[in-house]
Design an enzyme around this catalytic site. Structure first.
Site, PDB file in Angstrom:
ATOM      1  N   GLU A 112     -95.189   3.402   7.386  1.00 15.82           N
ATOM      2  CA  GLU A 112     -95.023   3.807   5.990  1.00 15.82           C
ATOM      3  C   GLU A 112     -95.482   5.236   5.791  1.00 15.82           C
ATOM      4  OE1 GLU A 112     -97.055   1.029   3.491  1.00 15.82           O
ATOM      5  OE2 GLU A 112     -95.505  -0.484   3.692  1.00 15.82           O
ATOM      6  N   HIS A 232     -95.156   5.602  -9.042  1.00 16.78           N
ATOM      7  CA  HIS A 232     -94.145   5.370  -8.009  1.00 16.78           C
ATOM      8  C   HIS A 232     -92.850   6.034  -8.462  1.00 16.78           C
ATOM      9  CE1 HIS A 232     -91.700   3.362  -5.033  1.00 16.78           C
ATOM     10  NE2 HIS A 232     -92.802   2.875  -4.488  1.00 16.78           N
ATOM     11  N   ARG A 278     -95.090  11.092  -2.496  1.00 10.70           N
ATOM     12  CA  ARG A 278     -94.751  10.223  -3.629  1.00 10.70           C
ATOM     13  C   ARG A 278     -94.919  10.932  -4.974  1.00 10.70           C
ATOM     14  NH1 ARG A 278     -97.270   4.194  -3.807  1.00 10.70           N
ATOM     15  NH2 ARG A 278     -95.804   3.920  -2.115  1.00 10.70           N
ATOM     16  N   HIS A 336     -98.102   2.793 -11.199  1.00 13.58           N
ATOM     17  CA  HIS A 336     -98.076   1.827 -10.095  1.00 13.58           C
ATOM     18  C   HIS A 336     -99.465   1.354  -9.683  1.00 13.58           C
ATOM     19  CE1 HIS A 336     -96.302  -0.185  -6.691  1.00 13.58           C
ATOM     20  NE2 HIS A 336     -96.944   0.554  -5.810  1.00 13.58           N
ATOM     21  N   ARG A 371    -103.647   7.028  -3.487  1.00 12.00           N
ATOM     22  CA  ARG A 371    -103.813   5.919  -2.542  1.00 12.00           C
ATOM     23  C   ARG A 371    -102.801   6.014  -1.403  1.00 12.00           C
ATOM     24  NH1 ARG A 371    -101.165   0.421  -2.344  1.00 12.00           N
ATOM     25  NH2 ARG A 371     -99.682   1.387  -3.745  1.00 12.00           N
TER      26      ARG A 371
HETATM   27  C1  LIG Z   1     -94.704  -4.092  -7.305  1.00 12.41           C
HETATM   28  C2  LIG Z   1     -95.952  -3.802  -6.519  1.00 12.41           C
HETATM   29  C3  LIG Z   1     -95.896  -3.685  -5.139  1.00 12.41           C
HETATM   30  C4  LIG Z   1     -97.059  -3.430  -4.403  1.00 12.41           C
HETATM   31  N1  LIG Z   1     -97.005  -3.383  -3.028  1.00 12.41           N
HETATM   32  C5  LIG Z   1     -98.161  -3.235  -2.321  1.00 12.41           C
HETATM   33  C6  LIG Z   1     -98.172  -3.327  -0.889  1.00 12.41           C
HETATM   34  O1  LIG Z   1     -97.147  -3.549  -0.262  1.00 12.41           O
HETATM   35  N2  LIG Z   1     -99.361  -3.166  -0.241  1.00 12.41           N
HETATM   36  C7  LIG Z   1    -100.533  -2.917  -0.900  1.00 12.41           C
HETATM   37  O2  LIG Z   1    -101.578  -2.766  -0.263  1.00 12.41           O
HETATM   38  N3  LIG Z   1    -100.548  -2.851  -2.262  1.00 12.41           N
HETATM   39  C8  LIG Z   1     -99.410  -3.017  -2.972  1.00 12.41           C
HETATM   40  N4  LIG Z   1     -99.449  -2.970  -4.343  1.00 12.41           N
HETATM   41  C9  LIG Z   1    -100.764  -2.829  -5.018  1.00 12.41           C
HETATM   42  C10 LIG Z   1    -101.543  -4.141  -4.914  1.00 12.41           C
HETATM   43  O3  LIG Z   1    -100.654  -5.224  -5.055  1.00 12.41           O
HETATM   44  C11 LIG Z   1    -102.628  -4.254  -5.991  1.00 12.41           C
HETATM   45  O4  LIG Z   1    -103.358  -3.071  -6.072  1.00 12.41           O
HETATM   46  C12 LIG Z   1    -103.614  -5.371  -5.650  1.00 12.41           C
HETATM   47  O5  LIG Z   1    -102.912  -6.543  -5.328  1.00 12.41           O
HETATM   48  C13 LIG Z   1    -104.568  -5.628  -6.811  1.00 12.41           C
HETATM   49  O6  LIG Z   1    -105.294  -6.808  -6.537  1.00 12.41           O
HETATM   50  P1  LIG Z   1    -106.442  -7.288  -7.528  1.00 12.41           P
HETATM   51  O7  LIG Z   1    -106.945  -8.576  -6.975  1.00 12.41           O
HETATM   52  O8  LIG Z   1    -107.408  -6.194  -7.742  1.00 12.41           O
HETATM   53  O9  LIG Z   1    -105.698  -7.519  -8.939  1.00 12.41           O
HETATM   54  P2  LIG Z   1    -104.493  -8.484  -9.348  1.00 12.41           P
HETATM   55  O10 LIG Z   1    -103.771  -8.994  -8.180  1.00 12.41           O
HETATM   56  O11 LIG Z   1    -103.690  -7.780 -10.382  1.00 12.41           O
HETATM   57  O12 LIG Z   1    -105.230  -9.712 -10.054  1.00 12.41           O
HETATM   58  C14 LIG Z   1    -105.993  -9.534 -11.237  1.00 12.41           C
HETATM   59  C15 LIG Z   1    -105.883 -10.764 -12.120  1.00 12.41           C
HETATM   60  O13 LIG Z   1    -106.914 -10.733 -13.123  1.00 12.41           O
HETATM   61  C16 LIG Z   1    -106.363 -11.205 -14.347  1.00 12.41           C
HETATM   62  N5  LIG Z   1    -107.175 -10.750 -15.474  1.00 12.41           N
HETATM   63  C17 LIG Z   1    -107.243  -9.507 -15.996  1.00 12.41           C
HETATM   64  N6  LIG Z   1    -108.107  -9.486 -17.023  1.00 12.41           N
HETATM   65  C18 LIG Z   1    -108.588 -10.742 -17.165  1.00 12.41           C
HETATM   66  C19 LIG Z   1    -109.506 -11.346 -18.076  1.00 12.41           C
HETATM   67  N7  LIG Z   1    -110.107 -10.647 -19.034  1.00 12.41           N
HETATM   68  N8  LIG Z   1    -109.763 -12.674 -17.963  1.00 12.41           N
HETATM   69  C20 LIG Z   1    -109.155 -13.411 -16.984  1.00 12.41           C
HETATM   70  N9  LIG Z   1    -108.284 -12.881 -16.086  1.00 12.41           N
HETATM   71  C21 LIG Z   1    -107.999 -11.559 -16.186  1.00 12.41           C
HETATM   72  C22 LIG Z   1    -104.954 -10.609 -14.341  1.00 12.41           C
HETATM   73  O14 LIG Z   1    -104.133 -11.249 -15.288  1.00 12.41           O
HETATM   74  C23 LIG Z   1    -104.559 -10.859 -12.882  1.00 12.41           C
HETATM   75  O15 LIG Z   1    -104.038 -12.138 -12.738  1.00 12.41           O
HETATM   76  C24 LIG Z   1     -98.294  -3.239  -5.083  1.00 12.41           C
HETATM   77  C25 LIG Z   1     -98.353  -3.347  -6.473  1.00 12.41           C
HETATM   78  C26 LIG Z   1     -97.198  -3.637  -7.195  1.00 12.41           C
HETATM   79  C27 LIG Z   1     -97.300  -3.765  -8.693  1.00 12.41           C
END
Ligand SMILES: Cc1cc2nc3c(=O)[nH]c(=O)nc-3n(C[C@H](O)[C@H](O)[C@H](O)COP(=O)(O)OP(=O)(O)OC[C@H]3O[C@@H](n4cnc5c(N)ncnc54)[C@H](O)[C@@H]3O)c2cc1C
Length: 506
Positions: A112, A232, A278, A336, A371
């Site tokens: 990548e 993005h 990007r 993103h 990132r």
């Molecule tokens: C389309 C897309 C493609 C991506 N592709 C990649 C990739 O290929 N590789 C990579 O490394 N990263 C990728 N990323 C980035 C990566 O997916 C995210 O940065 C990462 O998954 C975030 O994980 P997290 O556990 O911090 O949050 P999340 O997975 O967003 O989970 C957080 C959760 O907390 C919940 N929440 C929020 N506030 C509250 C509250 N007050 N009370 C209860 N629940 C709450 C939310 O609703 C959500 O369900 C991508 C992102 C997107 C959007």
């Protein structure tokens, strides 16, 4: 003295699940909005998870690439922990049941943008997030120490003698007559994800609204680098609040960005053309949109097997009435990933005793000003497991006071904006704090969010991001100021190094 209550983990994305699993045998209450993990950004992740596993690769090379992507604005120690922990993270994911793509020689590693070697492990081709989340969710549901309560929203913290003493959750929607329920605990982990949903154009799901960040800021936790938001360049340009991602791997396979007149958009802008960094591509697409023209990604004559190589892109395009095999794909830049967030140390500790943060809501400085692709799932696994293991065996100094005497205060995140005000806020953020930022627009948006702030927490959070963007007058990484004293047009400038050596897919 025993700990007060369970470890409360808020958010059930990759970071929250990893903390919860690693905290065994300490009891964990896992609170999330979705019934399980279906509303997370983690589930949407496409490209994969970075790890220096190839024979020509090394942890040092992964560190170098991460620093180059982050415009060397990263903290060194978290970067070292991330890269050094990647191989173990991948092995652990497989042990949890994640079916990473393999052939007879072992793991398949993709290449990548910004990575100097093939180091992206993936699952189901471009469905890595779904594969990771299915396995981790199943493991969490099986784990006897985890009590997972879905369909709830955390909206208040209790502090006693200046440290965390409890959290309050409500049923999502909040109109069921339920006043909310307090849980006594001295250990809260925010794993609430990013802020993309504050922008009109985003690849993030609706739940990435910054609710956890807003609550922590209201409680006085220290933020860091709030202005660093990655955009993005190629989300599908359709009318939707969450835009499907059109992976950069398509440009890696030869797809070209075209302007409204059908001319190559990136010619003469950057030596790497369509595979420029990007942030550079995002600004060029942004500028073309500002000039009134549509931008399309022409992937018609690539000679690829669409269903095998790009099944996700093919499916989302077809769902929106576009067949990418016969028509160029309309694209737009979109918010993103949030590099900024709650300031944390390497154990996820915020400045507020008892409050931890991990994943996209946290900012350890690991990503710097931009990132590196596929480093965020990795961040969730490495730092989530690290924090969980720490909480399993260790009590914070002063935690006893959480159950004892001292002034008690209740910190409310407060009501959210109504639908019209939220729509206005998202448009405001997109135009003032999007891929191209200027003093005038930032000042106007700060004034307006100052007014809207009385009506909803989203506006107060947006205001903090805008102020941080105004306070950084120089362009750096994904933060681009048109008036930084060395004015360049939107597409020019070196950009951060992300994407400069290959195509990007995450
Ligand atoms: C389309 C897309 C493609 C991506 N592709 C990649 C990739 O290929 N590789 C990579 O490394 N990263 C990728 N990323 C980035 C990566 O997916 C995210 O940065 C990462 O998954 C975030 O994980 P997290 O556990 O911090 O949050 P999340 O997975 O967003 O989970 C957080 C959760 O907390 C919940 N929440 C929020 N506030 C509250 C509250 N007050 N009370 C209860 N629940 C709450 C939310 O609703 C959500 O369900 C991508 C992102 C997107 C959007």
């Amino acid at each position: 003295m025993a700990s007060v209550g369970p470890v409360v983990v808020v958010g059930a994305g990759v970071a929250g699940l990893c903390v919860a699993l690693a905290a065994a045998p300490r009891p964990v209450l896992l609170l999330g909005r979705g019934a399980h993990a279906e509303d997370t950004a983690s589930t949407l992740a496409q490209g994969g998870i970075a790890a220096a596993l190839g024979k020509d690769d090394s942890v040092e090379a992964h560190i170098r690439d991460t620093l180059a992507a982050g415009a060397s604005c990263n903290e060194q120690e978290p970067v070292r922990i991330l890269a050094a922990g990647a191989a173990d993270a991948v092995a652990w994911l497989e042990a949890q049941g994640v079916a990473l793509d393999r052939d007879a020689d072992g793991l398949l590693l993709g290449r990548e943008g910004g990575h100097s070697a093939a180091r992206i492990a993936h699952a189901g081709g471009d469905a890595t997030g779904a594969g990771v989340m299915a396995a981790l969710s199943a493991a969490a549901l099986r784990a006897p120490h985890i009590h997972w309560r879905g369909g709830v929203e955390v909206d208040a913290l209790r502090l006693r003698a200046g440290r965390v003493a409890g959290v309050r959750w409500r049923h999502c929607g909040g109109h069921d007559g339920h006043d909310g329920e307090w849980v006594d605990t001295d250990t809260v982990v925010l794993a609430t994800g990013g802020i993309g949903a504050l922008f009109e154009r985003t690849t993030n799901p609706a739940g990435a609204d910054g609710a956890g960040l807003a609550l922590a800021l209201a409680a006085g936790a220290q933020p860091r680098d709030l202005e660093f938001v990655q955009f993005h360049p190629t989300a599908l340009d359709v009318r939707a609040s969450s835009l499907p991602l059109i992976t950069e791997a398509l440009r890696g396979a030869g797809a070209r960005l075209l302007d409204a007149a059908g001319r190559p958009l990136m010619d003469g802008v950057h030596p790497l053309g369509d595979l420029a960094p990007r942030d550079v591509v995002a600004r060029q697409v942004w500028q073309a949109h500002c000039d009134g023209g549509l931008v399309r990604l022409d992937a018609r004559r690539l000679g690829i097997c669409w269903p095998c190589e790009f099944p996700t892109v093919l499916a989302v395009c077809i769902a929106h009435g576009i067949d990418p095999r016969v028509s160029p794909i309309p694209v737009t830049p979109a918010a993103h990933f949030h590099m900024g967030g709650l300031a944390v140390d390497e154990l996820g500790r915020t400045s507020l005793p008892g409050l931890h943060a991990v994943g996209e809501v946290a900012c350890s400085g690991v990503h710097g000003a931009n990132r590196l692709a596929s480093n965020s799932l990795l961040e969730g696994v490495v730092f989530g497991r690290r924090l969980g293991a720490h909480l399993a065996s260790f009590r914070e100094a002063g935690a006893d006071q959480g159950a004892g005497d001292g002034e008690t205060v209740q910190i409310e995140r407060g009501p959210g904006l109504g639908a019209d005000a939220l729509r206005e806020l998202r448009a405001l953020m997109w135009h003032a704090a999007g891929p191209v930022r200027s003093t005038g627009r930032l000042q106007e948006a700060i004034a307006r969010t100052g007014v809207l702030g009385a009506a909803g927490w989203q506006a107060r959070l947006a205001n903090a991001i805008l102020v941080a963007a105004l306070d950084r007058p120089a362009s750096l990484g994904a933060h681009w100021r048109t008036d930084d004293g060395a004015f360049r047009t939107a597409g020019q400038g070196a950009g951060s190094d992300i994407g400069s050596r290959a195509h990007q897919a995450a």
